[in-house]
Design an enzyme around this catalytic site. Structure first.
Site, short mmCIF file in Angstrom:
data_model
loop_
_atom_site.label_atom_id
_atom_site.label_comp_id
_atom_site.label_asym_id
_atom_site.label_seq_id
_atom_site.Cartn_x
_atom_site.Cartn_y
_atom_site.Cartn_z
N GLU A 178 104.85 6.96 51.61
CA GLU A 178 105.52 7.85 50.68
C GLU A 178 105.54 7.28 49.29
OE1 GLU A 178 106.63 6.95 53.79
OE2 GLU A 178 106.43 8.67 54.83
N LYS A 230 96.35 8.37 73.12
CA LYS A 230 97.83 8.80 72.90
C LYS A 230 97.79 10.23 74.04
CE LYS A 230 100.70 10.00 68.98
NZ LYS A 230 101.04 10.03 67.53
N ARG A 272 112.40 6.07 50.45
CA ARG A 272 111.59 4.96 50.25
C ARG A 272 111.02 4.95 48.91
NH1 ARG A 272 107.91 2.97 55.28
NH2 ARG A 272 109.92 2.17 56.12
C1 LIG Z 1 108.19 5.99 56.82
C2 LIG Z 1 108.04 7.01 57.66
N1 LIG Z 1 107.35 8.31 57.42
C3 LIG Z 1 106.95 9.01 58.32
C4 LIG Z 1 107.48 9.06 59.62
C5 LIG Z 1 107.17 10.10 60.60
N2 LIG Z 1 106.33 9.27 62.04
C6 LIG Z 1 106.69 9.05 63.00
S1 LIG Z 1 105.81 8.31 64.04
C7 LIG Z 1 104.36 8.94 62.87
C8 LIG Z 1 103.02 8.33 63.38
C9 LIG Z 1 102.90 6.99 63.88
O1 LIG Z 1 101.49 6.80 64.17
P1 LIG Z 1 101.39 5.29 64.82
O2 LIG Z 1 102.03 4.02 64.16
O3 LIG Z 1 100.00 5.32 64.91
O4 LIG Z 1 102.17 5.65 66.30
P2 LIG Z 1 101.70 6.50 67.46
O5 LIG Z 1 102.60 7.84 67.27
O6 LIG Z 1 100.27 6.96 67.26
O7 LIG Z 1 101.88 5.80 68.67
C10 LIG Z 1 104.84 9.20 61.90
C11 LIG Z 1 104.05 9.64 60.39
C12 LIG Z 1 107.87 7.72 59.99
N3 LIG Z 1 108.81 7.55 60.97
N4 LIG Z 1 108.39 6.80 58.98
#
Ligand SMILES: Cc1ncc(C[n+]2csc(CCOP(=O)(O)OP(=O)(O)O)c2C)c(N)n1
Length: 648
Positions: free
Chosen positions: A377, A291, A405
């Site tokens: 969630e 990242k 959700r």
């Molecule tokens: C249901 C839900 N909960 C929380 C989030 C907030 N959120 C956005 S990106 C993220 C992390 C995602 O991690 P990953 O899928 O590994 O993608 P990366 O950012 O590491 O590329 C979170 C927790 C969300 N978008 N949707």
């Protein structure tokens, strides 16, 4: 290789990219240069607007490879969550739009169908892409259409239960479908623990050791999840080295596994994707990425690899340009720690968002009393129910939009069991740049129907602290505390309290009762002042607890000529709606006007812009209120008598 920034040739290749076909034509050497140019472009643009810089820097090569192997838009490229689709936007002809990324009228921070035929999923909630992919693949199979379906999903998103429900179905259906796991190790990942040992040439790739070392370095810095994640990866590595068949989770399911592949090696990703494309069944391509790759402030940012700076940042340091301010989140985090000092039964839960929700502050002091459940969630809510059954008082801190959700879990698993769980909803109301799916405008309506659930909407720092304490003191059912994004409002003391209701302003005349919900208290005060200039008296109240509707609010309503509610949530089923119902039940026949957010999809922009669009500014509300109350004056007081006069 890259062309040095600032030289005449820098950006030359990127300037030639008008669509995926331009990327398909490039040589390996050109692709390296292009990747560097894309990174420079992303850093330059996003540092001015804010946005998801870290995730996008990590998927440059991955996205290039996807567009070289597949034919978007005929083939469907789906991005889970969608925050990592900037590179896809750059490749699909939207470079110009980056000057106004996430700004009114500019590019959305997520895929957006109105922007491009290359975009499909607009939902910014995680863990949905595999289900969309499952459905699309089934549809194409049934309709006899030959189109590839490719879903990119992060290791973080894979912690969401929907992904596993989807995998179960994808495996059963057996349709051709490519799942690219973008594994940057930035959150706890159950994927890796169950990875199947599918023999592929990539697995024997000599670069593999290097990939794992890179990941290890990145993971070592990751709080909470770094260690277990690395350990699992290490176990996989051992399994492969020993040529022992590991727990073939994916293979058992019937999904082929290819990888791990170095996600920053375009050729390697391409070759894995081509193999997957030709397989004619569901395949997982496991790409290991970093990242924030290629941008030191992001790579070295321990908190979140510059996941998504909310505004402009300094390119040298990655630090936000705006002066720091005390946010609602900080006040919550601070008070929660104080409560936890006094109450050993108070514990915290976060769904993969410890820092943004402030739960990290509690975790730093009491690490054993905070649970990061991943992007889950629903599980968070029911696990909180279990914690409460076990004698604790969980505080579940999530963004307002994400608790939607878990409606059923809050309703039945928590509320029906009358369990003391406090849900703290950050970013409630209109949030702004992240657009419609991130707005926290549904909570008061959706959760307002839950029996026994109490909802508080603090107006400022002092009321946030007080209402949080009130909430964790409730021991016979769930509570919700909701507050908006940004800088906390200045304290606005009440002139008196009627039951649980705070009276913020009153005058000799009782023309209008203005019910200002939460952070709209300040707006309410301004409206009262403006309406007073027209000769009308306004009583401004903050109900504090908006569900159930306080009886005192209904009594106050009965003492006025007009009731106006203002809330930062959808009008359908909102506070105004609920108050209207309570007034009808009590036979209080005072006219009520409910102002709030129409149940619609409101495009991104700043919070102020969107509120202005909706007529939720002090000026607009004051004009409305003056119009309504003067309209009442114009009406005959006694229609029957008036009619009689007219006849004479
Ligand atoms: C249901 C839900 N909960 C929380 C989030 C907030 N959120 C956005 S990106 C993220 C992390 C995602 O991690 P990953 O899928 O590994 O993608 P990366 O950012 O590491 O590329 C979170 C927790 C969300 N978008 N949707």
């Amino acid at each position: 290789m890259s062309v040095e920034e600032g030289t005449a040739n820098h950006g030359r290749l990127l300037g030639t990219v008008r669509g995926p076909q331009d990327v398909k034509r490039m040589t390996a050497e050109q692709l390296d240069i292009l990747a560097a140019e894309i990174r420079d472009f992303l850093i330059a643009k996003v540092s001015r607007t804010g946005g998801h810089i870290g995730p996008n820097l990590g998927v440059v090569e991955l996205t290039l490879a996807m567009h070289r192997v597949f034919d978007s838009p005929r083939d469907r490229l789906l991005f889970d969550t969608g925050h990592q689709a900037y590179v896809h936007k750059i490749i699909t002809g939207r470079q110009e739009g980056f000057d106004k990324l996430r700004q009114r009228g500019g590019l959305s921070g997520y895929p957006n169908q109105a922007e491009s035929e290359h975009d499909l999923i607009e939902n910014s909630h995680a863990s949905t892409a595999l289900s969309y992919a499952d459905g699309l693949a089934k549809a194409y199979a049934l309709r006899g259409e030959k189109r590839a379906v490719v879903a990119v999903v992060g290791d973080g998103a894979l912690t969401g239960g929907m992904c596993w429900e989807a995998l179960n179905n994808i495996a059963t259906a057996g349709n051709p479908l490519v799942i690219v796991v973008n594994d940057n190790g930035r959150s706890y990942s159950p994927t890796i623990g169950g990875l199947a040992d599918h023999l592929s040439s990539l697995r024997l790739n000599p670069g593999y050791e290097k990939v794992l070392d890179t990941v290890k370095d990145a993971l070592g810095n990751t709080p909470f999840v770094g260690k277990p994640m690395y350990e699992v990866l290490h176990a996989v590595k051992k399994g492969i080295k020993d040529a022992v068949a590991p727990q073939a989770m994916f293979e058992d399911l019937g999904i082929k596994y290819v990888g791990p592949v170095d996600g920053h090696d375009v050729a390697a990703v391409e070759s894995a994707l081509r193999a997957a494309k030709n397989f004619n069944g569901p395949v997982i391509v496991h790409a290991v990425t970093r990242k924030g790759y290629g941008y030191r402030p992001a790579e070295e940012d321990e908190a979140d690899c510059l996941h998504g700076p909310g505004g402009a940042f300094d390119v040298e340091t990655g630090q936000l340009v705006a002066a720091p301010s005390v946010k609602w989140t900080h006040v919550f985090a601070d008070e929660l720690v104080k409560i936890a000092d006094e109450r050993p039964d108070v514990v915290g839960i976060t769904a993969a968002m410890a820092e943004p929700t402030g739960i990290a502050t509690l975790a730093r002091k009491y690490p054993e009393r905070v649970y990061d459940v991943g992007i889950a969630e629903q599980h968070a809510a029911t696990s909180a129910a279990g914690l409460a059954m076990g004698g604790l008082h969980p505080v579940v801190a999530v963004y307002a939009t994400f608790l939607n959700r878990a409606f059923d879990q809050v309703l039945l698993d928590v509320a029906m069991h009358k369990l003391p769980v406090t849900f703290v909803l950050d970013r409630a109301g209109i949030t702004g740049p992240d657009g419609p799916s991130h707005y926290g405008i549904w909570d008061m309506s959706v959760f307002g129907v839950v029996p026994g659930l109490r909802i508080a909407a603090p107006r400022d720092s002092a009321s946030l602290r007080e209402e949080l304490r009130d909430a964790v003191a409730v021991d016979d059912g769930p509570t919700i505390l909701r507050f908006p994004t940004g800088t906390v409002a200045a304290d606005l003391p009440a002139v008196r309290r009627v039951g649980a209701v705070d009276v913020l302003a009153e005058s000799a005349r009782t023309d209008v009762l203005l019910v200002a919900v939460g952070s709209f208290a300040g707006l309410g005060m301004e409206v009262a002042a403006r309406v007073a200039e027209q000769g009308y008296g306004v009583t401004v109240v903050d109900p504090r607890w908006v569900r159930p509707v306080p009886a005192e609010l209904v009594e106050l309503a009965a003492g006025h000529r007009l009731v106006v509610t203002v809330e930062d949530g959808v009008r359908v089923g909102g506070v105004g709606d609920a108050l209207g119902q309570a007034m009808r039940d009590a036979d209080v026949r005072v006219p009520l006007k409910d102002l709030g957010v129409p149940a619609d999809w409101h495009p991104h922009g700043t919070r102020a812009q969107i509120l202005a669009d909706l007529g939720l500014t002090a000026q607009d509300v004051a004009r409305d209120v003056t119009g309504w109350i003067s309209g009442l004056d114009a009406q005959p007081v006694d229609p029957a008598a008036d009619e009689a006069t007219a006849k004479n």
